[in-house]
Write a protein that holds these residues in place. Structure first.
Motif, PDB file in Angstrom:
ATOM      1  N   LYS A 111     -23.532  36.058  14.984  1.00  0.00           N
ATOM      2  CA  LYS A 111     -23.426  35.069  13.911  1.00  0.00           C
ATOM      3  C   LYS A 111     -24.708  34.255  13.816  1.00  0.00           C
ATOM      4  O   LYS A 111     -25.213  33.980  12.716  1.00  0.00           O
ATOM      5  N   ALA A 112     -25.264  33.869  14.963  1.00  0.00           N
ATOM      6  CA  ALA A 112     -26.504  33.093  14.963  1.00  0.00           C
ATOM      7  C   ALA A 112     -27.636  33.888  14.307  1.00  0.00           C
ATOM      8  O   ALA A 112     -28.425  33.334  13.524  1.00  0.00           O
ATOM      9  N   ARG A 113     -27.724  35.172  14.614  1.00  0.00           N
ATOM     10  CA  ARG A 113     -28.757  36.017  14.021  1.00  0.00           C
ATOM     11  C   ARG A 113     -28.565  36.135  12.507  1.00  0.00           C
ATOM     12  O   ARG A 113     -29.532  36.068  11.738  1.00  0.00           O
ATOM     13  N   ASP A 114     -27.317  36.280  12.071  1.00  0.00           N
ATOM     14  CA  ASP A 114     -27.041  36.395  10.639  1.00  0.00           C
ATOM     15  C   ASP A 114     -27.428  35.113   9.902  1.00  0.00           C
ATOM     16  O   ASP A 114     -27.906  35.172   8.753  1.00  0.00           O
ATOM     17  N   ARG A 115     -27.226  33.993  10.541  1.00  0.00           N
ATOM     18  CA  ARG A 115     -27.574  32.714   9.908  1.00  0.00           C
ATOM     19  C   ARG A 115     -29.094  32.603   9.741  1.00  0.00           C
ATOM     20  O   ARG A 115     -29.595  32.166   8.706  1.00  0.00           O
ATOM     21  N   VAL A 116     -29.835  33.012  10.759  1.00  0.00           N
ATOM     22  CA  VAL A 116     -31.299  32.993  10.660  1.00  0.00           C
ATOM     23  C   VAL A 116     -31.770  33.984   9.604  1.00  0.00           C
ATOM     24  O   VAL A 116     -32.684  33.687   8.817  1.00  0.00           O
ATOM     25  N   ALA A 117     -31.153  35.146   9.560  1.00  0.00           N
ATOM     26  CA  ALA A 117     -31.544  36.157   8.575  1.00  0.00           C
ATOM     27  C   ALA A 117     -31.349  35.645   7.155  1.00  0.00           C
ATOM     28  O   ALA A 117     -32.197  35.861   6.273  1.00  0.00           O
ATOM     29  N   ALA A 118     -30.242  34.956   6.916  1.00  0.00           N
ATOM     30  CA  ALA A 118     -29.990  34.408   5.576  1.00  0.00           C
ATOM     31  C   ALA A 118     -31.003  33.328   5.234  1.00  0.00           C
ATOM     32  O   ALA A 118     -31.508  33.264   4.104  1.00  0.00           O
TER      33      ALA A 118
END
Length: 273
Positions: free
Chosen positions: A126-133
């Motif tokens: 989830k943390a990675r997805d937030r940074v990606a967005a």
């Protein structure tokens, strides 16, 4: 400089070597720091909150963005912002926050991987997805908005260096331009992180267990040094000590350490000289 020029200058600072990026808490402190020659500034969430009588994480996104807009309007150098966790758990909210931040005149911002609502760090996916967005939103802007991704392990009671590095590596793969793990404990921690990533590293005044000079951090390969709320805390410390002297002794020795209004004005207006 216009916003595009500020954005380019900010990126260039990270390529030229190690620099200090101090954290003003209001327009006056921002203009003083600019007048003293700093090339870029960053907001401080705790310092700003305290300046308006609140605690860290009690300010809203609108309040932070309004504050950032005032700082950008009052200065002529690049400003990045502490955008906390993007002001929401969802990746879409992080992306929205980046777009709104750019609208204020900011040329950079940081996203944390800690949820105040949950009281813990997001899981790695989830943390990675937030940074990606957030990175996608930053890269879609018509100027190079610099996204900093923060691994909050050492700030939130989970001081696991291996997990911190795994998170930073995930965030660089997700598109973050700068990496930040506030609170690293030692020079060895910093050295280990630097050897494990390929993005510029921001540190918070060096290792937590004993601050070291900027030159030593630069020699390690650190590219950016921020100060968090330390300048705001120093100013509040001077105020509290002065007030305590008045209450306890009725004397005015604190005035010996003051700086006159003319001198403050001259520093604030140094760019106009």
């Amino acid at each position: 400089m216009n916003q595009h020029q500020k954005a380019g200058a900010f990126r260039a600072l990270h390529e030229e070597g190690c620099f200090i990026m101090p954290n003003p808490w209001d327009v006056g402190s921002a203009r003083i720091l600019q007048g003293l020659g700093f090339k870029a500034l960053a907001t401080t969430s705790a310092g700003f909150a305290n300046s308006i009588g609140l605690q860290d994480y009690e300010v809203t996104r609108d309040m932070v963005l309004s504050h950032a807009a005032a700082l950008c309007e009052a200065t002529d150098i690049p400003i990045s912002a502490d955008l906390e966790n993007g002001f929401g758990d969802a990746a879409e909210t992080c992306a929205e926050t980046i777009g709104l931040a750019a609208d204020t005149g900011l040329v950079g911002g940081s996203i944390e991987d800690f949820s105040t609502a949950l009281g813990q760090q997001y899981d790695l996916e989830k943390a990675r997805d937030r940074v990606a967005a957030a990175a996608e939103a930053a890269n879609a802007l018509p100027f190079p908005f610099t996204l900093t991704a923060r691994a909050e392990n050492f700030f939130t009671g989970f001081p696991d260096l291996a997990d911190t590095i795994a998170r930073l590596q995930a965030y660089q793969e997700a598109g973050a331009h700068i990496l930040f793990a506030p609170g690293l404990r030692s020079i060895d921690d910093i050295r280990t992180v630097l050897s494990s990533i390929d993005r510029p590293l921001n540190v918070l005044m060096g290792p937590r267990d004993g601050f070291v000079p900027v030159a030593d951090l630069a020699a390690l390969g650190v590219r950016r040094i921020s100060l968090g709320s330390s300048l705001s805390n120093a100013a509040h410390g001077a105020l509290i000590r002065a007030a305590q002297e008045l209450v306890e002794t009725g004397t005015f020795e604190f005035t010996r350490d003051g700086i006159g209004g003319d001198r403050v004005a001259a520093i604030m207006d140094a760019d106009k000289a």
